[in-house]
Design an enzyme around this catalytic site. Structure first.
Site, PDB file in Angstrom:
ATOM      1  N   LYS A  72       0.857  -1.187   0.000  1.00 16.86           N
ATOM      2  CA  LYS A  72       0.000   0.000   0.000  1.00 16.86           C
ATOM      3  C   LYS A  72       0.893   1.236   0.000  1.00 16.86           C
ATOM      4  CE  LYS A  72      -2.359   2.816   2.917  1.00 16.86           C
ATOM      5  NZ  LYS A  72      -3.254   3.304   3.938  1.00 16.86           N
TER       6      LYS A  72
ATOM      7  N   GLY B 203      -7.179   9.344  10.496  1.00 12.85           N
ATOM      8  CA  GLY B 203      -7.331   9.491  11.946  1.00 12.85           C
ATOM      9  C   GLY B 203      -8.386  10.483  12.373  1.00 12.85           C
TER      10      GLY B 203
ATOM     11  N   ALA C  86      -9.074   5.522   5.004  1.00 11.26           N
ATOM     12  CA  ALA C  86      -8.814   6.625   5.942  1.00 11.26           C
ATOM     13  C   ALA C  86     -10.017   7.519   6.199  1.00 11.26           C
ATOM     14  CB  ALA C  86      -7.652   7.502   5.464  1.00 11.26           C
ATOM     15  N   GLY C  87     -10.181   7.875   7.468  1.00 11.49           N
ATOM     16  CA  GLY C  87     -11.172   8.874   7.849  1.00 11.49           C
ATOM     17  C   GLY C  87     -12.527   8.318   8.243  1.00 11.49           C
TER      18      GLY C  87
ATOM     19  N   ASN D  43      -8.266   1.981  10.330  1.00 11.16           N
ATOM     20  CA  ASN D  43      -7.471   1.676  11.513  1.00 11.16           C
ATOM     21  C   ASN D  43      -8.020   2.380  12.758  1.00 11.16           C
ATOM     22  OD1 ASN D  43      -3.860   1.600  12.087  1.00 11.16           O
ATOM     23  ND2 ASN D  43      -5.509   1.197  13.482  1.00 11.16           N
ATOM     24  N   THR D  44      -7.982   3.730  12.726  1.00 18.79           N
ATOM     25  CA  THR D  44      -8.289   4.488  13.938  1.00 18.79           C
ATOM     26  C   THR D  44      -9.696   4.232  14.470  1.00 18.79           C
ATOM     27  OG1 THR D  44      -6.835   6.191  13.047  1.00 18.79           O
ATOM     28  CG2 THR D  44      -8.151   6.806  14.953  1.00 18.79           C
TER      29      THR D  44
END
Ligand SMILES: CC(=O)[C@@H](O)[C@H](O)COP(=O)(O)O
Length: 325
Positions: free
Chosen positions: A167, A228, A254-255, A276-277
């Site tokens: 990635k 994040g 993301a986000g 992830n976050t």
């Protein structure tokens, strides 16, 4: 003419229809859903649908997001459309439990921040996230130039014994963590030439997404919102345009903040979501991982089912003809 069928390039004669491809795959008579150029075809109509040179066909071998609904990435099939990161967890045990609860088959690892063998003697992520069970997706988080990103991918290839799937993210600044798109093009070109299968993080910009596909990336991953931030999908119409124009898998990366964000990405027709976050920073990461799994599955089924058209005014839910009174 050449068309893409579940990620593979295949040759067919002129005047080919979806039915011809289904027969060629030995699937005649099976209940299947078909996506043509990212548009789901109504079950009753797809057989007679003509196909044109360069079209992209996804055959989903069962109506619904069940066991036979897979997507293809660099020649390998995956049933889970949720890809997860490994950062920000309390410890390796929590990483293991949340990853398991997510049902993910692809797990991304920041090569510059996570020990997968670079530091012998330190706890190794691969002890809890085994490459025998998961596809490890090394990522270039923390790289701010094409040169750094390419070097990081080559290190990952060495550490993981010739691993090709990576990635790519080349970041522009620390405040926004937005991609540096110009550097991303340079890195993507170098990596593709070097034989890597590149999944690429980019802005929610349809032009950049197309360019990265043309460079030869195996998947394009537009952000939902800053990494994040947990803000969810800021620009659904751009994501939709990216999806509609794509010939490679599109995954939101993301986000994402919660399960409904993941469901919206899937309802827009994305092939998957990487996050992830939202999981690691939840009060209960293992429970959130499970919620994300269900959000992805619900969104995928809703996409396959086909949303009813939005209407400005009401229409009665029960028939208005033949009233008894
Ligand atoms: C894990 C990873 O690759 C991140 O760089 C990714 O972009 C995820 O972002 P969130 O943490 O916002 O889900």
């Amino acid at each position: 003419m050449k068309i893409q069928v579940n990620g593979d390039s295949r040759e067919y004669g002129d005047n080919c229809t979806v039915a011809d491809v289904i027969a060629d795959l030995g699937l005649t008579g099976k209940r299947i859903a078909v996506e043509l150029n990212k548009e789901i075809l109504p079950f009753t109509q797809h057989n007679s649908q003509p196909i044109n040179d360069g079209d992209r066909l996804e055959i989903v071998q069962a109506i619904g997001g069940g066991q036979d609904d897979y997507f293809t990435l660099a020649g390998k099939q995956y049933r889970s459309r949720l890809l997860v990161g490994t950062g920000k967890y309390k410890d390796l045990e929590e990483t293991r439990l949340a990853t398991e609860a997510s049902g993910a088959e692809i797990v991304t690892v920041a090569i510059r921040r996570t020990n997968i063998g670079q530091n012998p003697g330190e706890p190794n992520l691969l002890d809890v996230i085994s490459p025998d069970k998961y596809t490890i997706l090394p990522n270039t988080a923390g790289c701010y130039s094409a040169e750094d990103a390419v070097r990081t991918c080559r290190l990952a290839r060495e550490l993981l014994g010739g691993h090709k799937l990576v990635k790519l993210e080349v970041l522009a600044d620390q405040l926004t963590l937005f991609p540096d798109v110009a550097e991303t093009y340079v890195a993507a070109e170098l990596l593709v030439k070097d034989g890597f299968d590149v999944m690429v993080y980019t802005n929610d910009d349809p032009i950049a997404a197309k360019r990265l596909e043309e460079i030869g990336c195996v998947a394009v991953m537009p952000l939902a919102a800053p990494i994040g931030s947990g803000l969810g999908i800021r620009n659904p119409y751009n994501i939709l345009t990216i999806v509609e124009n794509a010939k490679v898998p599109i995954l939101v990366d993301a986000g994402v903040g919660t399960a409904s964000d993941a469901a919206i990405a899937m309802e827009l027709g994305c092939d998957g979501v990487l996050m992830n976050t939202a999981i690691a920073a939840a009060k209960n990461p293992v429970l959130m991982a499970s919620a994300m799994k269900k959000g992805i599955e619900a969104g995928r089924e809703a996409f396959l089912a086909g949303r009813m058209p939005r209407k400005r005014f009401a229409s009665a839910s029960s028939p208005i003809d033949g009233l008894f009174l």
